[in-house]
Design an enzyme around this catalytic site. Structure first.
Site, PDB file in Angstrom:
ATOM      1  N   GLU A  98       0.888  -1.166   0.000  1.00 44.24           N
ATOM      2  CA  GLU A  98       0.000   0.000   0.000  1.00 44.24           C
ATOM      3  C   GLU A  98       0.926   1.216   0.000  1.00 44.24           C
ATOM      4  O   GLU A  98       1.475   1.591   1.031  1.00 44.24           O
ATOM      5  CB  GLU A  98      -0.895  -0.075   1.241  1.00 44.24           C
ATOM      6  CG  GLU A  98      -2.231   0.573   1.033  1.00 44.24           C
ATOM      7  CD  GLU A  98      -2.195   2.002   1.484  1.00 44.24           C
ATOM      8  OE1 GLU A  98      -1.858   2.856   0.619  1.00 44.24           O
ATOM      9  OE2 GLU A  98      -2.454   2.268   2.648  1.00 44.24           O
ATOM     10  N   LEU A  99       1.116   1.800  -1.192  1.00 50.60           N
ATOM     11  CA  LEU A  99       2.202   2.780  -1.367  1.00 50.60           C
ATOM     12  C   LEU A  99       1.657   4.205  -1.561  1.00 50.60           C
ATOM     13  O   LEU A  99       0.552   4.508  -1.150  1.00 50.60           O
ATOM     14  CB  LEU A  99       3.075   2.314  -2.542  1.00 50.60           C
ATOM     15  CG  LEU A  99       3.554   0.848  -2.428  1.00 50.60           C
ATOM     16  CD1 LEU A  99       4.347   0.420  -3.644  1.00 50.60           C
ATOM     17  CD2 LEU A  99       4.354   0.616  -1.155  1.00 50.60           C
ATOM     18  N   CYS A 147      -2.177   8.943   2.460  1.00 54.56           N
ATOM     19  CA  CYS A 147      -1.949   8.622   1.040  1.00 54.56           C
ATOM     20  C   CYS A 147      -3.221   8.761   0.223  1.00 54.56           C
ATOM     21  O   CYS A 147      -3.165   8.789  -0.994  1.00 54.56           O
ATOM     22  CB  CYS A 147      -1.325   7.240   0.895  1.00 54.56           C
ATOM     23  SG  CYS A 147      -2.338   5.981   1.613  1.00 54.56           S
ATOM     24  N   GLU A 188       3.546  13.841  -3.908  1.00 61.37           N
ATOM     25  CA  GLU A 188       2.595  13.775  -2.801  1.00 61.37           C
ATOM     26  C   GLU A 188       3.015  14.784  -1.725  1.00 61.37           C
ATOM     27  O   GLU A 188       4.108  14.669  -1.174  1.00 61.37           O
ATOM     28  CB  GLU A 188       2.644  12.347  -2.252  1.00 61.37           C
ATOM     29  CG  GLU A 188       1.505  11.962  -1.386  1.00 61.37           C
ATOM     30  CD  GLU A 188       1.572  10.483  -0.984  1.00 61.37           C
ATOM     31  OE1 GLU A 188       2.663   9.878  -1.014  1.00 61.37           O
ATOM     32  OE2 GLU A 188       0.529   9.948  -0.619  1.00 61.37           O
TER      33      GLU A 188
HETATM   34  C1  SIN Z   1      -2.917   5.782   4.403  1.00 56.96           C
HETATM   35  O1  SIN Z   1      -2.717   6.977   4.440  1.00 56.96           O
HETATM   36  O2  SIN Z   1      -1.981   4.994   4.237  1.00 56.96           O
HETATM   37  C2  SIN Z   1      -4.289   5.153   4.573  1.00 56.96           C
HETATM   38  C3  SIN Z   1      -5.365   6.094   4.830  1.00 56.96           C
HETATM   39  C4  SIN Z   1      -6.689   5.457   5.160  1.00 56.96           C
HETATM   40  O3  SIN Z   1      -6.814   4.256   5.427  1.00 56.96           O
HETATM   41  O4  SIN Z   1      -7.666   6.181   5.145  1.00 56.96           O
END
Ligand code: SIN
Length: 486
Positions: A256-257, A290, A387
């Site tokens: 999960e990047l 992210c 980002e």
């Molecule tokens: C994340 O920023 O890695 C995940 C955010 C989320 O689960 O809402």
């Protein structure tokens, strides 16, 4: 506050015991709002990581054999404990990570929900039984088994939720695990390990090894063929290296990047709803997420009005220490994170963008950066490609739907996109054309324990949450049967 911090474990958690690191070293954890030390945590060494693998591998067979209902009930008790202790969990998170107490409380609920969701999924691991197409006594039995010991690497931005959404399905599936929490925010995870032990998780199933050197922990763990899976949440740069490290023993991976989420506002959108959605998608978690909207592409017919209303909302948000009443925007997690935001805003302004609100870091102790809206951001500005991970909303315009989709997809990332329109056909059409794993349609929030979270392209692969989340921790096993039957 000091009583709360005193109660939080600060050692490594291996085979159900709290212990110091092999060389007795410790590292400081600081409050990003005051820069003061909150406590010192044991600094995991390579041999500690090896001990954690031994513990996880030693517990695996017995743990995999437990009844799914028993695993589900442990998760359900953990959900209950988290819910009962939501206030202290939130306070600890705010102290080490910075976000406001309201944000931390929301994260505790979100985090606990992964335990409740996977407590329900533990008893739904299915399989199938079929007759061979050729007949003659051939039967096919398909079942699913836990993948085995896992390495779970969690980020600092959601100190609990990014852990529970890996630990929940791993526990439900019957996997043991080694967790490497972030150096900046290890306390919430250590606290959670204690809570899971109280909920009845057997010794050795969960091991936690904080460290100032991720590679010191990760290399011996991934270098051990008994470890069968890596789940990582973090940057694309680090993710790429970890994929290479998994090649040797061909461990299963979930990545999960990074993201670079576009937020599209069409001319027919309900502008009030779009502004509300924009504030959520941008400001949740101080923008340190992210899935945070990274760039706003607005139809030229409504861009001026959207920017005016967004600026009014963002400028009214109170910035301060996360524990203060009424604060909505806490400090960024550290100086490095704030410097990155400063540089991206300076770059955009030097290329002609206008800071409608904010635009400069706050002086004094703590890593504060105010909510910022940039208008007239030119296409070459770095902030549209990188980002920002902070409370900055760059706004640009588009002329028609094709241009909106082209701009949205013009990135190597593919985690999430948001779009606001009152035309259902357009919503589905654009939602399908976005090159992302998730799309928020007339909403600025996609995160939900019951839904498959994850990306495509440079945002990674694998899904967390939803019915899909447990699959990442299971292997398909096929048994061929020859029976004495037609
Ligand atoms: C994340 O920023 O890695 C995940 C955010 C989320 O689960 O809402």
């Amino acid at each position: 506050m000091s009583a709360l911090l005193d109660r939080v474990p600060k050692q490594l958690y291996i085979a159900g015991k709290w212990r110091d690191s092999a060389d007795g070293s410790r590292f400081e954890v600081r409050d990003p709002g005051t820069e003061q030390v909150l406590g010192e945590v044991a600094d995991g060494q390579a041999s500690d990581a090896g001990a954690a693998v031994d513990a996880a591998a030693g517990a695996q067979e017995e743990w995999a054999a437990t009844a799914p209902r028993e695993r589900g009930e442990i998760l359900r008790r953990a959900w209950q404990l988290m819910t009962d202790r939501a206030d202290s969990l939130a306070e600890l998170m705010t102290l080490e990570m910075g976000k406001s107490l309201a944000e931390s409380r929301a994260e505790v609920t979100y985090a606990a929900e992964f335990f409740r969701w996977f407590s329900e999924e533990a008893v739904r691991i299915d399989g199938r039984y079929t007759r061979s197409p050729a007949g003659g006594g051939g039967r096919t039995l398909v079942t699913r088994q836990p993948v085995g010991p896992c390495l779970l690497i969690t980020p600092w931005n959601f100190p609990l939720a990014m852990g529970t959404r890996k630990i929940g399905p791993a526990v439900a599936a019957g996997c043991t695990m080694i967790v490497k929490p972030p150096q900046l925010t290890p306390l919430s995870m250590l606290n959670l390990a204690g809570l899971l032990a109280e909920a009845g998780l057997p010794d050795g199933v969960l091991n936690v090894v904080p460290s100032t050197s991720a590679s010191r922990v990760v290399e011996p763990v991934l270098g051990d063929p008994r470890v069968r899976k890596l789940s990582f949440t973090g940057s694309t740069e680090v993710g790429r290296k970890l994929v290479g490290q998994c090649a040797r023993h061909l461990q299963k991976m979930s990545m999960e990047l990074g993201g670079n989420a576009p937020f599209l506002v069409f001319g027919d959108a309900d502008l009030e709803a779009a502004v509300r959605g924009a504030v959520t998608a941008k400001m949740r978690n101080n923008g340190e997420s992210c899935v945070a909207a990274n760039r706003f592409h607005v139809h030229e017919s409504v861009a001026a009005e959207f920017t005016r209303r967004l600026t009014e909302r963002m400028a009214a948000m109170k910035t301060g220490h996360g524990t203060e009443d009424g604060v909505e925007v806490g400090p960024l997690v550290d100086g490095g994170q704030r410097d990155k935001v400063v540089k991206l805003v300076e770059d955009a302004v030097s290329r002609g963008a206008i800071a409608e609100a904010g635009g400069k870091p706050l002086s004094g102790k703590g890593f504060f950066y105010p909510p910022t809206v940039l208008s007239g951001v030119p296409p070459e500005a770095r902030i549209l490609r990188e980002e920002v991970f902070g409370p900055v909303a760059p706004v640009t315009t588009f002329a028609d739907e094709d241009e909106a989709v082209r701009l949205a997809n013009d990135t190597e990332f593919g985690l999430v996109g948001y779009l606001f329109t009152s035309d259902l056909d357009r919503a589905i059409r654009v939602g399908e054309r976005l090159q992302t794993g998730m799309a928020g349609i007339n909403t600025g929030l996609v995160s939900n324990a019951a839904a498959p979270f994850g990306g495509i392209k440079a945002s990674g692969f694998g899904r967390e949450g939803g019915a899909e989340g447990i699959d990442e921790y299971l292997e398909v096993k096929y048994l061929a049967l020859a029976v004495n039957a037609p």
